[in-house]
Design an enzyme around this catalytic site. Structure first.
Site, short mmCIF file in Angstrom:
data_model
loop_
_atom_site.label_atom_id
_atom_site.label_comp_id
_atom_site.label_asym_id
_atom_site.label_seq_id
_atom_site.Cartn_x
_atom_site.Cartn_y
_atom_site.Cartn_z
CG HIS A 162 14.42 9.42 -2.56
ND1 HIS A 162 14.95 8.67 -3.60
CD2 HIS A 162 15.04 10.63 -2.64
CE1 HIS A 162 15.87 9.38 -4.24
NE2 HIS A 162 15.94 10.57 -3.68
CB SER A 283 -13.23 -2.51 8.61
OG SER A 283 -13.17 -3.88 8.99
CD GLU A 296 -8.23 1.68 -0.42
OE1 GLU A 296 -7.51 0.71 -0.17
OE2 GLU A 296 -9.32 1.87 0.15
#
Ligand code: ARG
Length: 472
Positions: A162, A283, A296
């Site tokens: 979990h 970034s 990603e």
């Protein structure tokens, strides 16, 4: 508009007008099936040789065809071949050029063959080659995973269920879970390759042919195990593409799960790994950031591969036997899936071998969150003979004490433990550190380093065997 006298030169015998522009747009596949040129020419060379051997075409026609096809291959490879959308697809572009080069003998190449079995063959040859490349790529990737797993057979990390800290494991053990997954992917591709190893040429349009062809010879010469057994199925079957796409979809699911973990592990909150600069970006506004873009994108590209599978399943599901033009839509899906999977695999391979493991952070996390609570309960069962439920309850009380004292389980004193249950002895401390916990999980397939190493050994041998058999 007057389309008179512009009918297609290949099949236009009974047509008085050519296709309007939009028809050409929807009908032509040359923009993408030009990718199949090498397979198409290879198939034609073998087909022509078989026709000559069977006395269906003359030796001199065969020689002219062979010479012409080789020139075309060279022209395409040098980039000087002009593809025409008027000629629809790769098969007719090549045949038309062959006619220019060698004259009427070119028209004999299509004896005992149709574009239906021709395209079925070309695509099979292409998919076979691509699967072999992907298998090689997967093997390299598995070797990289094994190297990291071996390096970290003893590196502690928290195991999760979990996504909550569950029990300590080793990082090597965790990576070996992926070895099992990608290992199954590899064996699925090998199975697919075996099943699709049947040669469809000679089915002609759908019913076979009255010419005395030798399909076994063609199959052998093209490197197939045997010819297909039913001509109708031969031209209408795209299972081999579907099966490959399903394999690719499952593999990309696995890549996506690993990407997701890499993304989580590389957050400052986890800080389990550092990705190399090569596989991250910064970034433009936040100078502190290092983003796991490659991971990603691999995670996102999974959607494309699922899309390719669903697209072709949908194309095929309502088709009557045998060939329908719908099946021309198989190619872009499989081309896209192959390119996407190859790219994702290669990027993942690089990311895994380049990443830095933050051993101290992982080990610290392995010990926090009472990860050895199960070991404690197991000890109470084994040594004092408590029923597991009662042991679970007592362990809960010990955890409450630790929470109160803001310490780990192994930092509670024996006397404090004995207040909770008088039969507890100092022996229990042998099991409360993550390292000892991991070492004790020696069940076959468990996380004890010696077991992890056993499985690494198993996979090294298995990979070597696969490599040997592929080279044999
Ligand atoms: N371009 C076609 C395809 O990809 C080739 C087969 C065409 N056959 C036909 N009967 N029109 O499926």
């Amino acid at each position: 508009m007057n389309h008179k006298n512009q009918s297609n030169q290949m099949w236009g015998g009974r047509f008085s007008s050519g296709p309007v522009g939009v028809m050409e747009d929807i009908n032509a596949s040359i923009d993408f099936d030009c990718k199949l040129y090498a397979q198409d020419i290879h198939g034609s060379l073998v087909h022509a040789a078989m026709l000559a051997q069977q006395g269906i075409i003359s030796k001199s026609d065969h020689q002219a065809i062979e010479k012409g096809l080789k020139i075309i291959l060279q022209e395409i490879e040098e980039g000087i071949f002009t593809f025409s959308r008027k000629l629809e697809d790769i098969h007719m572009n090549i045949e038309a050029r062959l006619t220019e080069l060698i004259g009427p003998a070119a028209g004999r190449l299509h004896t005992a063959r149709s574009r239906n079995d021709q395209v079925a063959l070309d695509l099979r040859l292409w998919v076979k080659e691509q699967i072999q490349k992907i298998i090689k790529n997967l093997q390299d990737f598995l070797s990289n995973l094994l190297i990291q797993a071996e390096k970290h057979a003893e590196t502690l990390m928290p195991g999760f269920t979990h996504l909550q800290t569950a029990q300590p494991v080793t990082f090597g053990h965790h990576l070996m879970a992926y070895v099992e997954m990608f290992g199954r992917d590899l064996s699925r591709l090998c199975d697919t390759l075996h099943r699709m190893d049947e040669m469809p040429l000679g089915a002609a349009a759908l019913a076979g042919t009255s010419f005395p062809i030798d399909r076994f010879m063609t199959a052998r010469a093209l490197g197939f195990r045997e010819p297909t057994r039913n001509s109708i199925d031969s031209v209408s079957d795209r299972d081999f593409v579907l099966e490959f796409l399903a394999d690719a979809a499952i593999t990309s699911t696995h890549l996506s799960r690993l990407s997701e973990e890499i993304i989580i592990w590389s957050t400052p909150q986890f800080n389990f790994i550092r990705l190399s600069d090569a596989f991250s970006t910064g970034s433009s506004i936040m100078p502190q950031k290092k983003n796991p873009d490659a991971a990603e994108l691999i995670r996102a590209k999974t959607g494309r591969i699922y899309g390719d599978l669903v697209a072709l399943l949908t194309v095929m599901k309502g088709l009557p036997l045998a060939y329908s033009k719908d099946m021309q839509e198989d190619k872009e899906a499989v081309f896209d899936a192959v390119a996407t999977l190859e790219l994702s695999l290669t990027a993942m391979k690089g990311m895994i071998s380049d990443m830095t493991i933050q051993i101290a952070m992982m080990e610290k996390a392995a010990g926090s969150g009472y990860t050895t609570a199960t070991d404690l309960a197991d000890w109470l069962v084994r040594m004092i003979g408590l029923p597991f439920r009662e042991a679970h309850h007592i362990t809960g009380q010990i955890i409450a004490t630790a929470e109160c004292k803001k310490c780990n389980l192994e930092q509670i004193s024996l006397s404090e433990l004995q207040v909770i249950h008088p039969a507890i002895t100092k022996d229990i401390f042998k099991f409360l550190s993550p390292k000892k916990s991991v070492k004790s999980r020696k069940s076959y397939g468990g996380t004890a380093p010696q077991e992890v190493r056993r499985q690494i050994c198993y996979w090294k041998k298995r990979l070597a065997k696969i490599q040997e058999s592929r080279h044999a």
